[in-house]
Each structure stands twice: as structure tokens, then as C-alpha cells.
Scaffold this active site. Structure first.
Site, PDB file in Angstrom:
ATOM      1  N   SER A 241       0.785  -1.113   0.187  1.00 30.14           N
ATOM      2  CA  SER A 241      -0.100  -0.319  -0.024  1.00 30.14           C
ATOM      3  C   SER A 241       0.770   1.264   0.050  1.00 30.14           C
ATOM      4  O   SER A 241       0.662   2.171  -0.753  1.00 30.14           O
ATOM      5  CB  SER A 241      -1.123   0.152   1.397  1.00 30.14           C
ATOM      6  OG  SER A 241      -0.449  -0.221   2.325  1.00 30.14           O
ATOM      7  N   HIS A 271      -2.204  -8.683   1.824  1.00 32.33           N
ATOM      8  CA  HIS A 271      -1.845  -7.580   2.413  1.00 32.33           C
ATOM      9  C   HIS A 271      -2.920  -7.373   3.540  1.00 32.33           C
ATOM     10  O   HIS A 271      -3.367  -7.947   4.340  1.00 32.33           O
ATOM     11  CB  HIS A 271      -1.669  -6.506   1.462  1.00 32.33           C
ATOM     12  CG  HIS A 271      -1.039  -5.037   1.930  1.00 32.33           C
ATOM     13  ND1 HIS A 271      -0.344  -5.143   3.120  1.00 32.33           N
ATOM     14  CD2 HIS A 271      -0.915  -3.932   1.290  1.00 32.33           C
ATOM     15  CE1 HIS A 271       0.083  -3.884   3.357  1.00 32.33           C
ATOM     16  NE2 HIS A 271      -0.195  -3.163   2.422  1.00 32.33           N
ATOM     17  N   ASP A 373      -2.406  -8.532  11.582  1.00 29.81           N
ATOM     18  CA  ASP A 373      -3.795  -8.942  11.183  1.00 29.81           C
ATOM     19  C   ASP A 373      -4.075 -10.256  11.956  1.00 29.81           C
ATOM     20  O   ASP A 373      -5.346 -10.537  12.315  1.00 29.81           O
ATOM     21  CB  ASP A 373      -3.793  -9.249   9.695  1.00 29.81           C
ATOM     22  CG  ASP A 373      -3.486  -8.302   9.004  1.00 29.81           C
ATOM     23  OD1 ASP A 373      -4.023  -7.122   9.293  1.00 29.81           O
ATOM     24  OD2 ASP A 373      -2.737  -8.295   8.072  1.00 29.81           O
TER      25      ASP A 373
HETATM   26  N1  HAX Z   1       0.534 -20.046   5.312  1.00 31.85           N
HETATM   27  C1  HAX Z   1       0.990 -21.003   4.737  1.00 31.85           C
HETATM   28  N2  HAX Z   1       2.111 -20.939   3.830  1.00 31.85           N
HETATM   29  C2  HAX Z   1       2.778 -19.678   3.852  1.00 31.85           C
HETATM   30  C3  HAX Z   1       2.605 -18.651   5.006  1.00 31.85           C
HETATM   31  C4  HAX Z   1       1.259 -19.030   5.716  1.00 31.85           C
HETATM   32  N3  HAX Z   1       0.902 -17.815   6.655  1.00 31.85           N
HETATM   33  N4  HAX Z   1       3.407 -17.798   4.657  1.00 31.85           N
HETATM   34  C5  HAX Z   1       4.239 -17.993   3.762  1.00 31.85           C
HETATM   35  N5  HAX Z   1       3.907 -19.209   3.336  1.00 31.85           N
HETATM   36  C6  HAX Z   1       4.511 -19.823   2.157  1.00 31.85           C
HETATM   37  C7  HAX Z   1       4.506 -19.177   0.930  1.00 31.85           C
HETATM   38  O1  HAX Z   1       3.184 -19.287   0.441  1.00 31.85           O
HETATM   39  C8  HAX Z   1       5.600 -19.695   0.179  1.00 31.85           C
HETATM   40  O2  HAX Z   1       5.088 -21.037  -0.413  1.00 31.85           O
HETATM   41  P1  HAX Z   1       5.482 -21.463  -1.951  1.00 31.85           P
HETATM   42  O3  HAX Z   1       7.095 -21.511  -2.036  1.00 31.85           O
HETATM   43  O4  HAX Z   1       4.825 -22.690  -1.993  1.00 31.85           O
HETATM   44  O5  HAX Z   1       4.799 -20.565  -2.701  1.00 31.85           O
HETATM   45  C9  HAX Z   1       6.585 -19.889   1.256  1.00 31.85           C
HETATM   46  O6  HAX Z   1       5.782 -20.244   2.510  1.00 31.85           O
HETATM   47  C10 HAX Z   1       7.644 -19.015   1.419  1.00 31.85           C
HETATM   48  O7  HAX Z   1       7.145 -17.667   1.431  1.00 31.85           O
HETATM   49  P2  HAX Z   1       7.900 -16.673   2.482  1.00 31.85           P
HETATM   50  O8  HAX Z   1       8.962 -16.210   1.647  1.00 31.85           O
HETATM   51  O9  HAX Z   1       7.929 -17.048   3.869  1.00 31.85           O
HETATM   52  O10 HAX Z   1       6.816 -15.413   2.395  1.00 31.85           O
HETATM   53  P3  HAX Z   1       6.465 -13.999   1.228  1.00 31.85           P
HETATM   54  O11 HAX Z   1       7.643 -13.236   1.711  1.00 31.85           O
HETATM   55  O12 HAX Z   1       6.456 -14.680  -0.191  1.00 31.85           O
HETATM   56  O13 HAX Z   1       5.112 -13.710   1.714  1.00 31.85           O
HETATM   57  C11 HAX Z   1       3.137 -13.172   2.994  1.00 31.85           C
HETATM   58  C12 HAX Z   1       4.465 -13.174   2.911  1.00 31.85           C
HETATM   59  C13 HAX Z   1       2.909 -12.266   4.139  1.00 31.85           C
HETATM   60  C14 HAX Z   1       2.447 -13.002   1.789  1.00 31.85           C
HETATM   61  C15 HAX Z   1       2.847 -14.898   3.486  1.00 31.85           C
HETATM   62  O14 HAX Z   1       3.453 -15.012   4.485  1.00 31.85           O
HETATM   63  C16 HAX Z   1       1.399 -15.005   3.253  1.00 31.85           C
HETATM   64  O15 HAX Z   1       0.838 -15.629   2.429  1.00 31.85           O
HETATM   65  N6  HAX Z   1       0.795 -14.945   4.697  1.00 31.85           N
HETATM   66  C17 HAX Z   1      -0.656 -15.193   5.041  1.00 31.85           C
HETATM   67  C18 HAX Z   1      -1.357 -13.735   4.660  1.00 31.85           C
HETATM   68  C19 HAX Z   1      -1.222 -12.653   5.622  1.00 31.85           C
HETATM   69  O16 HAX Z   1      -1.262 -13.141   6.741  1.00 31.85           O
HETATM   70  N7  HAX Z   1      -0.939 -11.593   5.086  1.00 31.85           N
HETATM   71  C20 HAX Z   1      -0.886 -10.166   5.774  1.00 31.85           C
HETATM   72  C21 HAX Z   1       0.624  -9.770   5.786  1.00 31.85           C
HETATM   73  C22 HAX Z   1       0.910  -8.401   6.579  1.00 31.85           C
HETATM   74  C23 HAX Z   1       0.400  -7.596   6.032  1.00 31.85           C
HETATM   75  O17 HAX Z   1       0.625  -7.113   4.972  1.00 31.85           O
HETATM   76  N8  HAX Z   1      -0.691  -7.088   6.621  1.00 31.85           N
HETATM   77  O18 HAX Z   1      -1.532  -6.113   5.977  1.00 31.85           O
END
Ligand code: HAX
Length: 435
Positions: A241, A271, A373
Site C-alpha cells: 500500500s 496484505h 492481522d
Molecule cells: N501459511 C502458509 N504458507 C505460507 C504462509 C502462511 N501464513 N506464509 C508463507 N507461506 C509460504 C508461501 O506461500 C511460500 O510458499 P510457496 O513457496 O509454495 O509459494 C513459502 O511459504 C515462502 O514464503 P515466504 O518467503 O515465507 O513469504 P512471502 O514473503 O512470499 O509472503 C506473506 C509473505 C505475508 C504474503 C505470506 O507469509 C502469507 O501469505 N501470509 C498469509 C497472509 C497474511 O497474513 N498476509 C498479511 C501480511 C501482513 C500485512 O501485509 N498485513 O496487512
């Protein structure tokens, strides 16, 4: 000039001059190297923008102008007998890098009240939308509807020197921030309470007035809103954002265009929408298990089922953080002090015990810890605020503080149009030596 604007002008003029010197003397220095992994993987951690209002350390979490959340709670002004900081104080801090006095913050509350009138056409625009339109869509549209009032756009059309961009950007930012609670509360009441609207209380602080207009006439809920509006405000510049705000604004789009774009980024489930996803997921768990006091084994199985379906566990993981999010910790502290025996809060705490272990065992999740969150929904539900598909709007109102402060600085420092370089997959294949 108002006192905040005057200070902002002095500080930003000085920094602009320093930045010019840095550019002249060190413009060729390398900051970073970009790997193929980073290019395919969402530009993770590439150092490529300036953002002074806050910075994020993977281990320690967020600091706003150098202050962490417990320090802000200690130092920022509060309402009389209040325990939580006023978001007005954080905005002041982000704008000028100084902890404001109680008097400064009182002035800002009154200034935002003075600027808070929303033009009728904005409400009319909202009324043209079906009430089941997602609240974030309504919010983004309402923000754009306010663009007709942009002072920056008007001054630009009239012809304005580059050196003056910061001034109308400041005015637009102050106006928009002042008006957001009224618009956001209007969306809530029209969507979930039969358009039974509650008049603003112009003598109240910004967050308290928002809470009141939402319809929660409860001192503890006001305190929660002040805390909520403070901790969600900023998370350095690279998050989706904030980066969207910065990118759209870099084309000299005004604050309304930029913020509407930022809200569209916040509305994604990876996000800001994660705050609604968390509580939705918990409610579904309660429904599936038929109890709101599930055992830890039941919770563990539910988490594993979610993962087996190829879904993420919402509220866990982060692109930068590698520890429990201090914003999660701040909300946990609020719950411990105010609503310890709530069953949903207990589930959130049980999840905190179990999820990191389960995600850690997958071996691929870089951060198995809760993010901001993971806790917010449980607090809101406790006070009767169960309409979770509105939650991201709360986040958005708060986020305006950080990204507007950021955009004012962008224009004051004269930062450039953003234009990174893309490459084709053919280029990449050649680069890595693939045929
Ligand atoms: N549950 C399951 N799998 C997860 C996970 C979770 N909470 N968090 C990461 N992973 C997985 C990813 O999907 C990725 O899998 P693949 O290799 O199979 O694609 C792997 O672990 C590596 O990811 P990462 O490098 O640890 O995480 P990213 O930096 O790519 O992504 C995210 C960060 C926040 C998007 C991710 O942790 C996620 O999807 N979390 C759940 C959604 C969430 O809570 N989002 C809010 C984040 C905070 C925010 O912005 N708030 O507004």
C-alpha cells in the site's frame, strides 16, 4: 502558516539541500545488488526507495522515526486518563520527526475537525453503489470522488513551480485525513446499520470520533481505536500500500488518486485484507468444530487441513519480519489488560502457540510468526464489531496517516518519477545461459 506546516517546511527544505549534496557527491555508489531470486520473487528487500516516516527491522519490527511501539505508548500524548496514544501524535511525529506536546496534538485534533466537512457528492456517489459492494471498494471510490476537491490538481493546472508542490500536497493530505473517518463510518452504517448514521462529534479526537460514528459508544472501544489507528499507520515504504502511494504520487497524481490506489493494494488478501480473512477463518473453525473453546489438538488439525487444501494460514508470515510482529504484541497486551477471558481472544492466543510450530515444520515459510492481522479481529469482535468484511477499511483509515506523511515528504524532497527496468523472460534465459 499553521505550526505543523511551518515546521515541515523548515525541516524538509534542510533535508532537500542535504539530499542534493548526497546525490552530487555519491550518486554513483552501489547500494545493493539484485539477484534473479529477488527479481522473480517480488523484488523482496531490494533497497530502492527513500521513506523516512518509519523503518522496519526484520528482528525488532517497526520503528516510527526511531521510536518503537512501547516507547510511543509512553511518549505520545493521550486523552485525559487515557492509556493509549493519540494517532494525531504519531502523524505529527512522522511529519516532522519530533514528539509533539499535548497542546500540539490538541491543535491537530481541532484542525482535522475544522477540515472534516465532506461534500455531498461524495455521499451521493456512495449511495449509487449497492450496499453489498465490498466496503473497501466503497472506500476507494469515495476517496476518488473527493478528487474533485484536490488543491494540488487545481494549482498544477493553474501552473505551479516545482518548489511549491509540497504545499498543496500538505493541504490535500490534511483535508483528506480529516474527512476519512466520516466517510468510513458512513460506509459502515449504510452497509450494516440501515443507513442509521451518527453525527460527528467535532470536539472529540480523530480516532475517538471515528469510533463514535461507527456506533460503539464505549470508552474501551475508543481506546482500542486510538491504539489501532496508531499501530497500523505505517510500515516503512516497501509494503504494497505504501509503495503504491509512492509510485502513483511519483507521477504527480494528487493525494486522492494516490491514496485510492494504495487502498486497492491494501484490499488484497496477502496484505490488508488478511485482517478479515483471519477472523473469517476462525469463525469457520468454530462452526466446523461446533465449539468456541476448541482443544489445541482440534486447532492443530484445522491448521493442517487449511494447509492441505493449498491455502495460507492468514495472519501468519511476513515479507520482512522474522519475529512476532510488535503490532501483534501491542494488541495482545491490550487484550490482556482489558478482555482477558474472551473465547475468541483465547483462540488467537492458542493459535500463537501452535501455528509457528506447524508452519516452521513446513521448512519453507521464512517467518512462521503472527503479523498485525492475527489479533485485530478478535478485539473488534469482543466489542460487538463482527462485520469482518469492513475491517480492512479501519486499516486503510489508519494507513492514510503514514502514506500521506510519506507523500508530503516525496514532494518536498522533489523525489523523481518511479521507473524501474523490466526485462523479458527471453532476456533472463540468455542472462543465465539457458538455450
Ligand atoms: N501459511 C502458509 N504458507 C505460507 C504462509 C502462511 N501464513 N506464509 C508463507 N507461506 C509460504 C508461501 O506461500 C511460500 O510458499 P510457496 O513457496 O509454495 O509459494 C513459502 O511459504 C515462502 O514464503 P515466504 O518467503 O515465507 O513469504 P512471502 O514473503 O512470499 O509472503 C506473506 C509473505 C505475508 C504474503 C505470506 O507469509 C502469507 O501469505 N501470509 C498469509 C497472509 C497474511 O497474513 N498476509 C498479511 C501480511 C501482513 C500485512 O501485509 N498485513 O496487512
Amino acid at each position: 502558516m499553521d505550526p505543523l506546516k511551518e515546521k515541515f517546511y523548515q525541516k524538509s527544505t534542510a533535508l532537500k539541500a542535504e539530499l542534493k549534496t548526497i546525490l552530487k557527491d555519491h550518486g554513483e555508489k552501489k547500494l545493493d545488488e539484485v539477484t534473479v531470486d529477488q527479481m522473480i520473487g517480488g523484488m523482496r528487500s531490494v533497497k530502492s526507495m527513500i521513506w523516512d516516516t518509519s523503518s522496519l527491522d526484520p528482528e525488532e519490527g517497526i520503528r516510527f522515526r526511531g521510536y518503537n511501539i512501547p516507547q510511543l505508548r509512553e511518549l505520545l500524548p493521550r486523552v485525559p486518563n487515557g492509556k493509549e496514544p493519540l494517532p494525531e501524535g504519531l502523524f505529527w511525529l512522522m511529519m516532522v520527526g519530533e514528539i509533539p506536546s499535548t497542546e500540539d496534538v490538541r491543535w491537530l485534533s481541532a484542525e482535522w475537525s475544522r477540515r472534516s466537512h465532506v461534500a455531498q457528492h461524495v455521499f451521493d456517489t456512495l449511495e449509487a453503489l449497492p450496499t453489498d459492494t465490498h466496503p473497501m471498494t466503497q472506500f476507494s471510490i469515495a476517496v476518488l470522488a473527493m478528487q474533485a476537491d484536490s488543491i494540488f490538481a487545481q494549482k498544477y493546472e493553474e501552473g505551479m513551480s516545482k518548489n511549491d508542490y509540497w504545499d498543496p500536497m500538505y493541504e490535500d493530505s490534511m483535508n483528506m485525513i480529516a474527512r476519512l473517518p466520516r466517510i468510513a463510518a458512513y460506509i459502515y452504517r449504510r452497509t450494516f446499520h440501515n443507513s442509521n448514521h451518527i453525527a460527528p462529534d467535532l470536539d472529540m479526537d480523530w480516532g475517538g470520533n471515528y469510533a463514535k460514528m461507527l456506533g460503539y459508544d464505549n470508552r474501551d472501544f475508543y481506546a482500542l481505536m486510538r491504539l489501532y489507528m496508531t499501530i497500523h499507520a505505517d510500515h516503512e515504504g516497501g509494503n504494497a500500500s505504501a509503495h503504491t502511494m509512492h509510485l502513483v504520487g511519483s507521477t504527480l497524481s494528487d493525494v486522492y488518486y494516490s491514496f485510492s490506489g494504495a487502498m486497492n493494494a491494501l484490499a488484497g488478501p496477502l496484505h490488508g485484507l488478511a485482517n478479515q480473512e483471519v477472523i473469517k477463518w476462525i469463525f469457520e473453525m468454530i462452526e466446523e468444530l461446533g465449539t468456541n473453546t476448541p482443544t489445541k489438538d482440534q486447532i492443530r488439525k484445522y491448521i493442517n487441513d487449511t494447509l492441505a487444501e493449498g491455502k495460507v494460514v492468514p495472519g501468519y508470515g511476513h515479507a520482512v519480519l522474522r519475529q512476532p510482529d510488535p503490532r501483534f504484541v501491542a494488541q495482545k497486551r491490550f487484550a490482556e489488560e482489558n478482555i482477558k477471558n474472551d473465547p475468541i481472544v483465547q483462540i488467537v492466543w492458542d493459535l500463537f502457540e501452535i501455528v509457528p510450530e506447524v508452519l516452521g515444520a513446513l521448512g519453507k515459510v521464512k517467518n512462521p510468526w503472527p503479523n498485525v492481522d492475527a489479533h485485530s479481529g478478535a478485539l473488534l469482535v469482543h466489542y460487538g464489531f463482527k462485520e469482518y468484511n469492513y475491517y480492512t477499511v479501519l486499516f486503510g483509515v489508519s494507513r492514510a496517516l503514514g502514506v500521506c506523511a510519506g507523500l508530503c515528504w516525496d514532494r518536498a524532497l522533489g523525489l523523481s518519477l518511479e521507473r524501474p527496468k523490466s526485462v523479458t523472460t527471453d532476456w533472463l534465459k540468455k542472462f543465465v545461459g539457458m538455450n
